[in-house]
Design a protein around this motif. Sequence first.
Motif, mmCIF file in Angstrom:
data_model
loop_
_atom_site.group_PDB
_atom_site.id
_atom_site.type_symbol
_atom_site.label_atom_id
_atom_site.label_comp_id
_atom_site.label_asym_id
_atom_site.label_seq_id
_atom_site.Cartn_x
_atom_site.Cartn_y
_atom_site.Cartn_z
ATOM 1 N N ILE A 636 40.152 -113.728 -78.041
ATOM 2 C CA ILE A 636 39.134 -112.554 -77.706
ATOM 3 C C ILE A 636 39.678 -113.007 -79.540
ATOM 4 C CG2 ILE A 636 40.446 -110.480 -78.619
ATOM 5 C CD1 ILE A 636 40.468 -109.586 -75.458
ATOM 6 N N SER A 637 38.531 -112.220 -80.189
ATOM 7 C CA SER A 637 38.977 -112.445 -82.171
ATOM 8 C C SER A 637 38.621 -111.041 -82.813
ATOM 9 C CB SER A 637 37.924 -113.244 -82.545
ATOM 10 O OG SER A 637 37.085 -113.257 -82.577
ATOM 11 N N PHE A 638 39.072 -110.277 -83.646
ATOM 12 C CA PHE A 638 38.664 -108.824 -84.662
ATOM 13 C C PHE A 638 38.635 -108.757 -85.164
ATOM 14 C CE2 PHE A 638 42.187 -108.288 -81.805
ATOM 15 C CZ PHE A 638 42.563 -107.140 -80.604
ATOM 16 N N PRO A 697 41.416 -115.517 -85.964
ATOM 17 C CA PRO A 697 41.035 -116.402 -84.761
ATOM 18 C C PRO A 697 41.162 -116.264 -83.798
ATOM 19 C CG PRO A 697 43.043 -117.226 -86.057
ATOM 20 C CD PRO A 697 42.738 -115.890 -86.612
ATOM 21 N N PRO A 698 39.962 -116.783 -82.564
ATOM 22 C CA PRO A 698 40.403 -116.061 -81.171
ATOM 23 C C PRO A 698 41.637 -116.669 -80.923
ATOM 24 C CG PRO A 698 38.387 -117.985 -81.766
ATOM 25 C CD PRO A 698 39.731 -117.788 -83.024
ATOM 26 N N MET A 699 42.042 -115.710 -79.736
ATOM 27 C CA MET A 699 42.673 -115.730 -79.335
ATOM 28 C C MET A 699 43.282 -115.903 -78.108
ATOM 29 S SD MET A 699 46.742 -115.118 -80.446
ATOM 30 C CE MET A 699 47.835 -116.460 -81.176
ATOM 31 N N LYS A 700 43.887 -116.549 -76.774
ATOM 32 C CA LYS A 700 43.935 -115.653 -75.352
ATOM 33 C C LYS A 700 44.847 -115.019 -75.393
ATOM 34 C CE LYS A 700 42.786 -117.667 -71.023
ATOM 35 N NZ LYS A 700 42.203 -117.692 -69.847
ATOM 36 N N PRO A 701 44.597 -113.840 -75.099
ATOM 37 C CA PRO A 701 45.816 -112.926 -73.859
ATOM 38 C C PRO A 701 46.542 -113.169 -73.021
ATOM 39 C CG PRO A 701 43.044 -112.017 -73.331
ATOM 40 C CD PRO A 701 43.323 -113.503 -74.200
#
Length: 2020
Positions: A636-638, A697-701
Amino acid sequence: MALVVYLKTVTELRGKGDRIAKVTFRGLSFFSRVLENCEDEARFEQAFRWPIGSQVDGDEMLEIQVFNYSKVFTNRLIGTFRMVLQKVVEEGHLEVSDTLIDDNNTAIRTNISIEIKYQTMDGSVKVWSDGEFLDIPDDCDGTFQFETDSLLSGRSQSSGTSPGRSIHGIPTFRKTGKGVFSAMKLGKTRSSKDDHKKGDDPAILDAEDLDRKAMRLGSGLDPDTISLASVTAVTTNVSNKRSKPDIKMEPSSGRPVDYQISVTVIEARQLIGLNMDPVVCVEIGEDKKYTSMKESTNCPYYNEYFVFDFHVPPDVMFDKILKISVIHSKNLLRSGTLVGTFKLDVGTVYSQPEHQFHHKWAMLSDPDDITAGCKGYVKCDIAVVGKGDNIKTPHKANEPDEDDIEGNLLLPEGVPSERQWARFYVKIYRAEGLPKMNTSIMANVKKAFIGENRDLVDPYVLVQFAGQKGKTSVQKSSYEPIWNEQVVFTEMFPPLCRRLKVQIRDSDKVNDVAIGTHFIDLRKIANDGDKGFLPTMGPAWVNMYGSTRNYTLMDEHQDLNEGLGEGVSFRARLLISVAVEILDTSSTEIISSTEVQMEPVSNISESATGKMEEFFLFGSFLEATMIDRKIGDKPISFEVTIGNYGNQIDGVSKPASAKKKKEGGGESEEEESELIHNSSDEEAEDDGDLMSVPSTPPMKPVITDRNYFHLPYFEKKPCIYIKSWWQDQRRRLYNSNIMDKIADKLEEGLNDVQEIIKTEKAYPERRLRGVLEELSTSCSRFLTLANKDQNLSGRTKLDRERLKSCMREMESMAQQAKTIRSQVKRNTVRDKLKLVLNFLHRLRFLADEPQHSIPDVFIWMISNNKRIAYARIPSKDILFSIVDEEIGKDCGKVKAVFLRLPGKKGFGPAGWTVQAKLEMYLWLGLNKQRKDFLSGLPSGFEENKAVKGIGIQAVPPISLVYNMKQVFQLRAHMYQARSLFAADNSGLSDPFARVFFSTHSQVTEVLSETLCPTWDQLLVFDNVELYGEAGELRDDPPIIVIELYDQDTVGKAEFIGRTFAKPLTKMVDEHYGPPRFPPQLEYYQIYRGNCTAGDLLAAFELLQIGPAGRAALPPIDGPTDSDRGPILPVPLGIRPVLSRYRIEVLFWGLRDLKRINLAQVDRPRVDIECAGKGVQSALIQNYKKNPNFSTLVKWFEVDLPENELLHPPLNIRVVDCRAFGRYTLVGSHAVTSLRKFIYSPPDKTANNWAHTARLANGYMALTNGTSHSRPHSRPISHPSGDIVVNMDPEPNIKKMDTVVKIDATTDAVVKVDLNEDEKEKEKKKKKKKKGEDLEEEEPDESMLDWWSKYFASIETMMENLRAQEAALAEAEEREDLEIAAESAEIKADEFPMKGTKPKEKSKDKKSSKDKKKNHDGTEKRPPKPKVDELMVYNKELECEYGNFEDWLHTFNLYRGKAGDDDDNNVVDDDRIVGRFKGSLCMYKLPLSEEITREAGFDPNMGMFQSIPHNDPINVLIRIYIIRATDLHPADINGKADPYIVIRLGKSEIRDKENYISKQLNPVFGKSFDIEATFPMESMLTVAVYDWDLVGTDDLIGETKIDLENRYYSKHRATCGIASNYSVHGYNVWRDPQKPTQILAKLCKEGKLDGPHYGPGGKVKVANRIFLGPTEMEDESGLKKQTEEHLALTVLRHWEEIPRVGCKLIPEHVETRPLLNPDKPGIEQGRIEMWVDMFPMDVPAPGPAIDISPRKPKRYELRVIIWNTDEVILEDDDYFTGEKSSDIFVRGWLKGQQEDKQDTDVHYHSLTGEGNFNWRFVFPFDYLMAEEKIVISKKESMFSWDETEYKIPARLTLQVWDADHFSADDFLGAIELDLNKFPRGAKTAKQCSLNMVLKEHELPTISIFKQKRVKGWWPFVARDENDEFELTGKVEAELHLMTAEEAEKSPVGLGRNEPEPLEKPNRPDTSLMWFMNPLKSIRYFIWHNYRWLILKALALLLLLLLVGLFLYSIPGYLVKKLLGA
C-alpha cells in the motif's frame, strides 16, 4: 506572571468531619482535595496557581473559604479568610496565619496558615499589554460586573482595612475584570512545553492543570452545590473537545430523500387583459399541473390542490425551480398565451418558518416584456415537506379574505415587495488543469487520422440560473481553454433562486458529460443590509472537484462531477466573475425580453487574480492503522495531491502559464523568470533537482487483529512534499480561519453550557457569560487582524465588500455579546443560549469564503495501482501564517485522518468500516516561509534526506527517524453501553467492543441478547510505544477508536457503531490522585454512519511506564469474583458508587402482539431486568381471552449508582411460554432513562401550592393566549385556609378577569373582578337596548346548531393564536429594544414601548371590547354573538396531555433488525411487535414511614395506590368525524373521493356509500357507534379511503388512537366536559352522568372532603370554595334550582384542587394527522374528530349529537339594472364619424358563468347613457357559516357524478358594446362581494373610481344583512398602462330573498310577467337606421347639421338666381337694345 497560594493547614476546627477549602482570586476558584474524618486540624498542604496576564493590583482580594464537605447535602461553610494583596505585591512573598470569620463577620477560633508567592514576568509567557487584549476604551470598563459575590462581599466586609478603602471600589473592579479575562486568554495561548519546564513540584502542576481547565469553564464553581469529585469531572471533561473528538464518518450529502411539495392555488386577482379565460399552471422542474379554466374573468377563484412527490438528494430538490404561470384561453388545440409567471426555488420555500408560505400572493411578471410591470397576482399556499418534518397548517376554517395583497406578497422575510429587474452577468474567462475526457485508444485512433496528438477534451461552460441556461462556445481539444465570454441573465432582483450553477462540460456527440460543477450561493456574494452590496464576485478562480481523473467510459462517480456529493479529486479550475446591474425599465433602449444572451468580453490580465507564488506542502505519515482487511494482502502507498500537483496520472510541476509565457515572450517574461530564479540562493541551487515527492513508498501491511491491518512504520516515518504555484490569496483563507476559530471556540463553549444544563451541574449561566466574554474579545481581535494586506494584487470588489461587512458584523456581534452577557441570569440561560446559537450560524456563514484560491488537498490510499479510499482536507485548515489566529487549525499538528470510500460506495454499510486511520502531520505555506515546516512535529526525530551532497540543507526529508519513544500502559475502563442498535432478528444484539489504540487492539467479552450490555471490564494495553516528546503526548494523546460489534454464531461479526475518545494521560513524574485521577466515567455517543446507535459509558487513562517499570503504576485489583476468570473488573475509584433501590413494577397487560414465526402468541409473560436483578410477571393464561395480568404489582431490589445519569437501562422482555418448558422471545424494550419513574415523596408543608399555581398559569395560558393575567407570586402563609375561586355566572373561556386572590388566613373569600362596574353598566345597557337591537346581540336559540359552536370556537382559537403570536412578537421586540437600549446605556423601562406592558394590554383589550359592545356601531364588525364554545386542538389530544401516561405507560416492544435509516426520528414501525402496558416506580431504601402509615394503604399495591382494576370492561365508543383537510390526491385528476373506515378489534365500519365526490377537504359530519371490550379491543383506527369505480379503493391515510389509556386516564378523557350545563338545545349535556355525579365520584376516589354545597351559590371541595350560578332553564323556559352549574365550575377548575387535581378534558375537537404506511413520516392530510366513551354498566347515554353538515340555504338574488351613464363610446358612425355605443349589461354570480344573463341592447347611446329597466334573477345555494356559494356540477361529460364546489359569493356585472358582425367589445366590469361591498352612490355624479380603488377604506355592507340595496356603482377596466380607468356607471338594485319568500312573490326575467318592469323611455335614436330611414336622417343629419344645411340651401338659391340671371340677361339685353 503567576500568583501561587500554598494552603498549609487549618487548625482549631470543631467536631469531626470531611473538610474542603475553596480558594478564590479574581473570580476564579479552585477546590482543595477533600480531607476525610479530620478532627481539629486539617492539613491541606496544597498549592494553587493562577497564571495572570495583568499586574496584580494592591487593592485586589484573595479569599479562602473552608467547608464541612458532604457528599449528599450542600457543603456547610465554617469560615472565610480574606486578605488584600498589597503587601504581597510589594514583597512578592508572604507567609500568613490568621483566624477565619463567620457569616456575621465575627472572628472564630479556627486558624488558617498560608504562604503566597507572586512571580512577575518570568519571560516564558508572552504577555500583551491590557489594552491590546480587550479593545475597550477605558470609560466602559465598569460594565464588566464580575460574577463572583466573593469579590463584592470582600470589599464591604474586609476585616483588616480601613472603611475609607471602599472609595476605590469601582477601579479595582475594573482591573479585576481585565485580569481574569487576560488570564483566561493566556491559559489558552501559552505553549504547553513551557508548562512542564516550570513544574516546581507536582502539586503545583496539578493545580495548574486544573486551573487551565477551570479557565476553560470560565468561572468558579460554588462549593455548596458541587462535590469535589464532580468538580474534577466538570473541569476536566465537560469540555467535550478534549475527550470526545468529533469525527463524522459518512458523507451526508448526495443521498436521495423523500419530499412532498403541496401547492394550493386559491385564486388570482387583477390579471391584465380583457375578458380572459385564465388557467394557472404550476411547474416544478419537469412536472406540470394545470387548474381548470375559468371563463371571462380577471379574478378567477380556483381553490385547487396539487401535490408533487420527489425522491432526490436535498441539493437537487432545493435547486429545482417552482414556477407559477397564468395562461389565457388554453384549450386542447391552442397552447394559450402567457399572461405572466412567478418563479422561486424550492430551497427558498424550505427555509421559511414551518417550510411553507400560507395564503400569500405571488406577483406575476411577463418574461418577454420586462418593462410591463405587474401582470396580476395569484394567491397560493406552498409547502415543502421532507421526511419527518411536521407541518403546522393554519386552521382551515373561515379564514378572513386577505384583501391586502401588497402586505401578503409571496416573498421571504426581508425581501422588498417592489422587486426590480436586473441583469446578471456571468463572465467566463478561462480554465486550467482539465482532465482527459477520452480513452487513450481513441486518442491513438485520432492521432492516426489527424496526425498530431491533441488534448483529449472539448470543453464548454454551461451556466444555469433561475430555470434558464446559457452556454459558451466549445473550445476544441484544449486542456487550458480560453473563452472570454459572458452569459447574461435577466431576472427580478433580489432573485428568489439562491444558487447559480456553473458547469464545465465536455462536448461530445455520443456522451456529453460534466467535467466539474461549482455552485455560487448568491447570499454569500451579496449583502442585503443598509450598507450592503449587490452580488459581485471575482474575477477569481473557482476549483471544481469530482470523480478521479483517470477516464473511463462509464464513470461510476459521474454524479460527483454533477455536483452531488463530495468530490474525491480535483477536476479543474475556472476563472469567472459575476456582476449584477439593476435595470431602469423606463429607459427606451432596453431589451425587453428575458432570453439568455451570450456576449464576448475582453481578456483579463494575469495579475488580476493575484500574484503567482510558490507554495510548499509537506506531510509526514506517523501511523497508518485500521486498514481494512480486504486490501491487506497487497503493498500500500499513499498519494497526496494539491490541485494537479503530485498527481501521478497527469501531474504537472510548473504552472502551464509560466511555460507558455517563456515560449511566447511578452511583457511579463522578466517578472516570471525573476520569480523562479531570484529566490534565495540555496533554493536556486536545489530547485533544479528538488522534484516533488508526492507519495510514500509501497509497503506491505501487518495484521493487527482479524478485522484490520496496519503499516509497520514504527520509528521510520515516511514524508511527502510538493511544490505548487498558485495565486497568492492567503488573506481570504486567513480571514476564514480567524472566524472559524472563533466559531469553534464558541461551539465548544456552547456545548459545555448545554452539557452543564443536561447533567444539571451548577452555574450554566457563568459558563455562558464566560463564552460571551470570549466571543466579544475575539471579535474585537478580528477587527485588528483582518484589516491588513489591503492593497494586495488580485483583491476583488467582493474581497473589499466582504471585509467591510464582516468587520461590521463582528463589531456588532462583539457589542451584542457584551449586552447579552449582562442579561444572562439563571432563568434566562436557555433563551440566551438560543440567541448565541444564532451567532454561531452567522459566524459559520461568514467564514465560508466564496472565492477559492488554493485547492483542497487529497490523500489517496493506493493498493495494487487501484485507488481505494481517500480523505479530503481543506487547504485553509493546514495553511501556515506567522499570526497565531490565522493559522489553519490543523497546520503543523498531528491529526487523525480517517479515509473513506469514494462517491456512492461510501453510502450505507460499506461506508461504515474505516478504510484506514492515519496519524498525519501536514504543513502548507509559501516556499519562503519553509523554515518552519517541521516545527509542529513531535520532537525527537532525525531527518533522513534523499540527496547527499552540497547545499542541501533546505531539502526536505523523505523520512523521519524517531529515536525518542515513550512507553505507556493504556487502561480502558469499559463499563457499559446503552440503547444499542438491534442487529439480530430477535430485536436484540450480542454486543462486544473492540478498542483500537495505535497499532494495538483488544476486545471485551461478548454479552448475549442485550441492547444495554454492562461489561464492567478493564482492558489493559501494555507497552504501547508512542513517538515524540513526553509533554506533548500528555497534552494531546492519540485518539482511541472504539468499535462495537454484534457477535453472530456463523459469519463475521456485524458492525453496530463506533465512537472516539482521548485518554487522560499521566506522566511518570505526576501524582496519581485527585483532581485528575482516577478518571471519571463518561458517556460517548456511538455513531453508525450518520445516525446515533447508542452511548458508551467508559473512561480511558494512559499511564507512562518509567524506568521503574510497571511496578510503579497504580495497582490493578485482581479479579475479585472467580467466575469471571481472567477478566478484570473496572476498579473501585472509577466504577460508580452504588445505593440500594427498590423498583416496583405495575403489570397491566400486553397489547397487539404479532405472530412469531407464524404462531400466535398464547401464554406470554413479561420479564423485567435491571442491573442483573429482576422480576417476572404472572403468566397470562390465554392471551386471546384476556391480555391483562392477574397480579398487578411486583417489586425487586437492586444496587444502582447514586448518580442518576449513570443508571443502567431497565430491560423489558416478553416471552411466550410454549409446551415442554420452551420459551420464545416475542419482543423487548429498553427503558433508557429511569429518571421519570423516580418517586419523590410529596412535600407535606408546601401543600402543593407551587404545583397548582403552575398548572393554573398553564391553564390561563391555554385559554387567554397570555399567562400574564394572573399575578404570579402570592404570599402563602397558612396552608390551612380555604381558597376561593369565583366563576362568572356566564362562564366564557376568554375570561381575562378571573383573578384568584388567595388570602389564606381566613375561610373568607375575596373575589376580585377587574371590571365589575362596567359589567353592571353593560347589563343595564342591554336591558335598554332590548327593544331595538336584539337580533345583533343574541342569536336565536333555535337557529344555533353544533356547527355554530364549532365555528365560534375556531374563531376563538384563531384569535388566541394571533394574540399569542402578537405577544411573542412583542416580547421579542422588547428584548431587541432592551439589547439596543443597553448598548446605548439606557434602561429598558425608560424606553418608549409599543403599547403598554402585556399584562395591561390584555386588560385594555377586554375593556375596549366591552366599550365597543356598549356603543354599538362604533365597531365595524358586529360583536360576536354569545355562543357556548368547545376547545379546538390543532393537534392530537394526547399531545396536550402527555399521551395520557399519567399513571399507565405504554412501552413498544421491538423485534427484528433495526432499519438503517438516515433519520432516527422516524420510528421503525414495522419492528414493533406489540405493546406492554404498565408502569415503574423506583425509590431509595429505606422509605419514610409516613407513606405506608396512611389510611387505606394497600401494601400489595406499593406506590400504585388507588388505581382501577384491570378486569375486562364493556364500553360504548362513539366516534364523531367532522371533516378532513388537505388530503393527498389519490386520482389522476388531482382529487380524491374520500370515505371513512373505522376499525376496532374485530369490528369494522365502512362508510363506502357515503363517499364525497372529488374533494380534498371533505366535510363528513357523522357519528359512529361501536361496542368494544377493553382490554381486547382498545386500538381504534380511523382511516380515510379513496373510492374508485373500478379496482380496489386506496388508503389515503389513517390515524390510530389508544382508547384504553384515554379511558383510564385521570384527565377523564371519556367524555369532554362542556363549558356550560344545559338540558336542551344545541349545547345539550352529552354525558349520562351529570356534573354533580361526576364531582362526587372524583371526590370519593381522591379521598377529598366534599363536595359541600352551601347557600348563595357556593361549593366547597377540600379547602377550596367555588362560586357559580344556581338556576337553569328547562325546555319550557321555566327556571329551577340546580347544583349542576356549581359542580361544573369545580370540574372546569379541577387542576386547582390540591394533591389530586389535574386538568379535566373539556368538550373538544382534535385534529389528527393521517399517515400512510407506504409513505412513512409524511402527513397525508388531517382529520378533525372526537371520541366519547361510555361504560356499559351505567345508564346509556342519550342519542348522538347531530353534527351532519349544514345544508346550504337556497336564496334568490334579484338584480334590476335601471340605467347606465358615462359608458365609454366605442363605435364610429359610418356617415358622420360620430362616437356611440350599443350598450348592454351582462351579469352572473361568480362561478356560474354558464347561467350569465344579458339585458337587451340600448342602441346608439351618444352620451353613454343607457336605460334598461331589466331584471336578472340568480337562484343560488349558500352556506351562511362559511360565506360560500355551493355549486354541484359534473366536471366533464365523462364524470361519473357531480362535484361540489364552494366559492365566494360575488356578483359580477359587465358592460359591453354589441356588434352585429364581429365579436362584442368588452367595456368594463365591477365585481361585488355580496358579504362586503361598498354602498352604492346616491347619484351618478357621486359615483367614482374610488369606490373600487379605495374599497378597504369605505364602509361596506352585506346583502345578507341589508336584503335590499340600490345605488350607482362604477364600471372599471385597465388602460394600456395597466391603470384602472372608469368606463361607465350603472344604477342597479339588488334584492335578496330566501327561496320560500321568492316562491311567495315570484317575478319575471327581463321585463316579463309577473311584476313586469315598465319599458325604458329611450330616445328614438336607439332604433336602427334601416327600419326608419327618414327618422334616422332627421336625427342624424338634421339634428347636427341643420345650420350647415340651411346655409347650403341659401347659397344654392343664390347661385340659382345668379345662374338664371346670367342665363336670361342676353335675351333681355337684346330685347332692350332692339327695343322689342
